[in-house]
Motif scaffolding. Structure first.
Motif, short mmCIF file in Angstrom:
data_model
loop_
_atom_site.label_atom_id
_atom_site.label_comp_id
_atom_site.label_asym_id
_atom_site.label_seq_id
_atom_site.Cartn_x
_atom_site.Cartn_y
_atom_site.Cartn_z
N THR A 304 17.58 56.84 54.06
CA THR A 304 16.31 56.88 54.73
C THR A 304 15.44 58.15 54.88
O THR A 304 14.37 58.35 54.32
N GLU A 305 16.45 59.09 54.91
CA GLU A 305 15.74 60.65 54.88
C GLU A 305 15.48 61.06 53.63
O GLU A 305 14.16 61.60 53.37
N SER A 306 15.95 60.66 52.45
CA SER A 306 15.58 61.25 51.02
C SER A 306 14.35 60.33 50.63
O SER A 306 13.59 60.79 49.95
N LEU A 307 14.28 59.20 51.05
CA LEU A 307 13.27 58.32 50.79
C LEU A 307 11.84 59.04 51.36
O LEU A 307 11.01 59.01 50.73
N GLU A 308 11.98 59.30 52.51
CA GLU A 308 10.63 59.98 53.05
C GLU A 308 10.65 61.31 52.10
O GLU A 308 9.31 61.62 51.83
N GLU A 309 11.59 62.04 51.74
CA GLU A 309 11.21 63.04 50.92
C GLU A 309 10.40 62.71 49.67
O GLU A 309 9.61 63.33 49.17
N LEU A 310 11.03 61.66 49.06
CA LEU A 310 10.55 61.02 47.97
C LEU A 310 8.93 60.64 48.13
O LEU A 310 8.22 60.82 47.25
N ARG A 311 8.77 60.23 48.95
CA ARG A 311 7.46 59.76 49.35
C ARG A 311 6.32 60.78 49.34
O ARG A 311 5.52 60.80 48.70
N LEU B 134 27.55 56.10 58.58
CA LEU B 134 26.10 56.77 58.15
C LEU B 134 25.72 56.04 56.97
O LEU B 134 24.62 55.47 56.80
N ARG B 135 26.44 56.24 55.96
CA ARG B 135 26.02 55.43 54.70
C ARG B 135 26.41 54.07 54.30
O ARG B 135 25.97 53.38 53.30
N LYS B 136 27.02 53.52 55.57
CA LYS B 136 27.27 51.92 55.73
C LYS B 136 28.22 51.47 54.42
O LYS B 136 27.86 50.48 53.99
N VAL B 137 28.98 52.37 54.06
CA VAL B 137 30.13 51.98 52.70
C VAL B 137 30.60 50.61 53.03
O VAL B 137 30.44 49.75 52.17
N SER B 138 31.47 50.38 54.22
CA SER B 138 32.18 49.33 54.38
C SER B 138 31.24 48.11 54.49
O SER B 138 31.75 47.07 53.89
N ALA B 139 29.96 48.37 55.21
CA ALA B 139 29.06 47.31 55.34
C ALA B 139 28.64 46.80 54.13
O ALA B 139 28.46 45.38 53.53
N LEU B 157 19.19 50.65 53.80
CA LEU B 157 19.56 51.94 53.41
C LEU B 157 20.24 52.60 54.59
O LEU B 157 19.95 52.46 55.82
N GLY B 158 21.13 53.45 54.21
CA GLY B 158 22.08 54.17 55.13
C GLY B 158 21.40 55.62 55.81
O GLY B 158 20.13 55.88 55.26
N TYR B 159 21.92 56.77 56.24
CA TYR B 159 21.45 57.81 56.83
C TYR B 159 22.13 58.93 55.82
O TYR B 159 23.37 58.95 55.63
N LYS B 160 21.56 60.02 56.02
CA LYS B 160 22.04 61.07 55.25
C LYS B 160 23.01 62.18 56.03
O LYS B 160 22.72 61.80 57.15
N LEU B 161 23.92 62.52 55.19
CA LEU B 161 24.96 63.22 56.15
C LEU B 161 24.25 64.69 56.20
O LEU B 161 24.65 65.52 56.97
#
Lengths: 322, 322
Positions: A304-311, B134-139, B157-161
C-alpha cells in the motif's frame, strides 16, 4: 449501450495531454480510476471501450502522447507504430522487458519504470518467503488453523536461517537489499551477476551452477532477458541439491518451471518460495498441494505504501508531457 | 501387561546417574528416545510407566539426581520435595518459569535452561511472523493454492515493513536479536524493559502503553513473570491502535488472550502473529478463520539445527552429575 460506453471512452474535449492506459495497473483495481488522477493530463481507457484494441488505437492515434502500463500489459512495436505522437512509456513495474525497447529507442520514446521504489518491498518479500519456506510458517499456520495442534501434536520442525549460504542471482538494487537483510540474520552471501562488483564484500561466482553448488538457498533477483530466460534449469537445481531452497521474486520465465515442478515433487530440492510464474496468473497445479512450496500472486513488489510512492512518481513523470 | 510395563520402567541395574524425564521434550517425539542418549547417564521415564506420577516418583525417589524437562512440563515444589538426591534441573526451553525456582534455591538445586541457543531462531521467527502478517504471506499463499488468483484476480496488497516503528517488549537476548534484524529492514526500534539499557541506541519507554502509542508493531520478547502476566491487555492494544500489529513469541499469558481476540475480531488492531497461547495447544477458535492472524504451534524457538545444539548442551550438562 455499446454506443454509450464508447461515448464514455471518448477523450474529454480539452487540451490536456492524453495518457493511454493499456492495461489497468493493480492500483486501479484497488483504489479506483482516480488513483493516478492529475489536473495536468487525462486518461484514455481502451479496456472500457467496446472497440477492439487496434480499432480503439486507430481512433485515438493522433491523441496519445504517453502510455501507462503495468508488468502484464505488453507494449509491442505494433502498438507503438500506431501512435505517432507517443513520447513516453511509463510502467508501474520495476522490470521493463514487456516494452519493445528497440522500437522505443528507434523512435526516441522515453521509457520510465518504477525504478527502485519497489526494491525494499521486493527484498522484504524475498526474506519473508525464505523464512516461510525454511521455518514452515504458512504450513504450520495452516496446521494450527485446521485444529490439528491439539489433536495431532507438534508440527515438524523447520530449518534455521542463520548460518545458511545464500546465493543471490542478480545483485542489482533488489539483490543488494536482500543481501543487506540476510547479513543481519547471519547468512553468508554470494552472488552471480554479469560481472564481479568490486565494491561488495560477497563471493562472486561467474557461473550460476557453481553458485548453486556452494549455496543452501538461491534467490532470483535478476531481470528477465534473453540471457536469463530459463537460466535456472535442471542443472542448477541439481547443483542446489536436496537440502536447497529456491526463491523467485523476479520473473517467472527465469526458471524452467517444468523442471522446478519435477524437482519439488520428487523432493530433489527442499522447497521453493515463488512470487512469479511462467504463465501467471496460472500456477502449476502440481504445486498447489505441496507444503514445501509457498506462493504469492506476483505481489512481492508492492505494498500500500509503495503504491502511494508510485502514484506520486507516475503523476510527476506524466507532468513532463509537452 | 501392566507389570511388564512397570518392569520396563525400572532403572537398569548399573551405577550410571539417573535423569528423570518429567515430560518428553519435543526432540523425543521427533528423533526418538535416543536423542539425548549418553553412555554417562540413564533416563527414568514416568510417562512410559502405568504408575501415576506421584507413585512413580516415590518408587524412584532415592535414585533421581537430575530432571530433564521442557517448557510444558512443570517442575513443582511437590515434585522436588519427593526427590532428596535431586541436584540439577535442565529444561530444553529458554524460559524457566515452569520450574519452582524458590524451592530449587532453598535446596541448592542447579537450574539450567537452554540459554541463548534459541535466541536467533526465535528472533528469526518474530521477523518471519511480522513479515507474514504485514505482507499477508500465508493468506496470499492460501489464496493462490485455492486457485483463486486466476479466477478472482489480485489479492489485496499488504503493508510495508520498512520505516515502521517497532516496539520490543523485553530487550533480552531474543529482543536484541529481533532489533538487529529489523534495523536491516530500516525499521525504527524502541523498547520497554525493566530498566533503560545504556548501551543500546533505541528509544526506551518505561511504560508499555506509552511504547504502544508510539509504535506500529509490538513484539513480545519478555519472560513470563508475575509482573508480565497479562501485561498486554485492553489498554495496550487500544494504544497500539487499528493500524497496529502485535506478535508474541514469548509466552501466551503475557497477553490477555480474551482481549486480544476481541480486538482482532473487531479489527481494533490490524493483525497478530502468535507463536504462543494461554492454553496451548488449544487456540481460541475465533482466531482460526481470521486472515489477519498468523499462528505457529509454539515452535518459534526451535529448528532442526538448534535442537542438535541443544542435545549437545543437555548431554554436556548432565555429564556434570556426580
Amino acid at each position: 449501450m455499446a454506443v454509450a460506453a464508447e461515448n464514455q471512452s471518448q477523450p474529454p474535449q480539452n487540451d490536456l495531454p492524453y495518457v493511454l492506459i493499456l492495461k489497468p495497473p493493480t492500483a486501479f483495481s484497488i483504489f479506483g480510476d482516480h488513483f493516478f488522477h492529475s489536473p495536468k493530463f487525462q486518461f484514455l481507457k481502451p479496456f472500457e471501450s467496446p472497440l477492439p484494441l487496434p480499432q480503439f488505437l486507430l481512433t485515438h492515434a493522433q491523441s496519445v502522447q504517453a502510455i501507462l502500463t503495468s508488468a502484464s500489459g505488453s507494449v509491442t512495436a505494433d502498438t507503438i507504430r500506431l501512435l505517432p505522437r507517443l513520447g513516453l512509456v511509463v510502467t508501474t513495474s520495476q522490470g521493463i522487458n514487456h516494452i519493445d525497447l528497440s522500437e522505443c529507442r528507434r523512435r526516441g520514446i522515453a521509457v520510465a519504470g518504477a525504478g527502485t521504489i519497489f526494491s525494499t518491498d521486493c527484498a522484504d518479500s524475498a526474506v519473508g518467503l525464505l523464512l516461510d519456506v525454511l521455518r514452515k510458517v504458512s504450513a504450520a499456520n495452516r496446521y494450527v488453523k485446521q485444529g490439528l495442534w491439539s489433536t495431532q501434536g507438534n508440527y515438524p520442525l523447520g530449518y534455521k536461517l542463520g548460518g545458511k549460504q545464500v546465493g543471490i542471482v542478480g545483485l542489482g538494487s533488489i539483490g543488494t537489499e536482500v543481501a543487506k537483510r540476510l547479513e543481519a540474520f547471519r547468512c553468508s552471501i554470494s552472488y552471480n551477476s554479469r560481472s564481479k562488483k568490486p565494491s561488495v564484500p560477497y563471493t562472486f561466482y561467474p557461473n550460476v551452477v557453481e553458485l548453486a553448488v556452494n549455496c543452501d538457498a538461491l534467490i532470483i533477483c535478476c531481470a528477465l532477458t534473453d540471457e536469463t530466460h530459463h537460466l535456472i534449469g535442471k542443472e542448477v537445481l541439481s547443483a542446489l541439491g536436496k537440502d536447497g531452497v529456491i526463491n523467485n521474486i523476479a520473473r517467472g520465465p527465469i526458471i524452467d518451471e517444468k523442471e522446478l515442478v519435477q524437482c519439488l515433487i520428487k523432493r530433489e530440492i527442499r522447497g521453493a518460495g515463488l512470487d512469479v510464474f511462467e504463465h501467471e496468473p496460472d500456477v502449476p497445479v502440481e504445486l498447489l498441494a505441496l507444503d514445501n512450496v509457498v506462493m504469492s500472486p506476483h505481489n512481492a513488489v508492492c505494498t500500500t505504501e509503495s503504491l502511494e510512492e508510485l502514484r506520486k512518481t507516475v503523476v510527476g513523470r506524466s507532468l513532463l508531457l509537452k
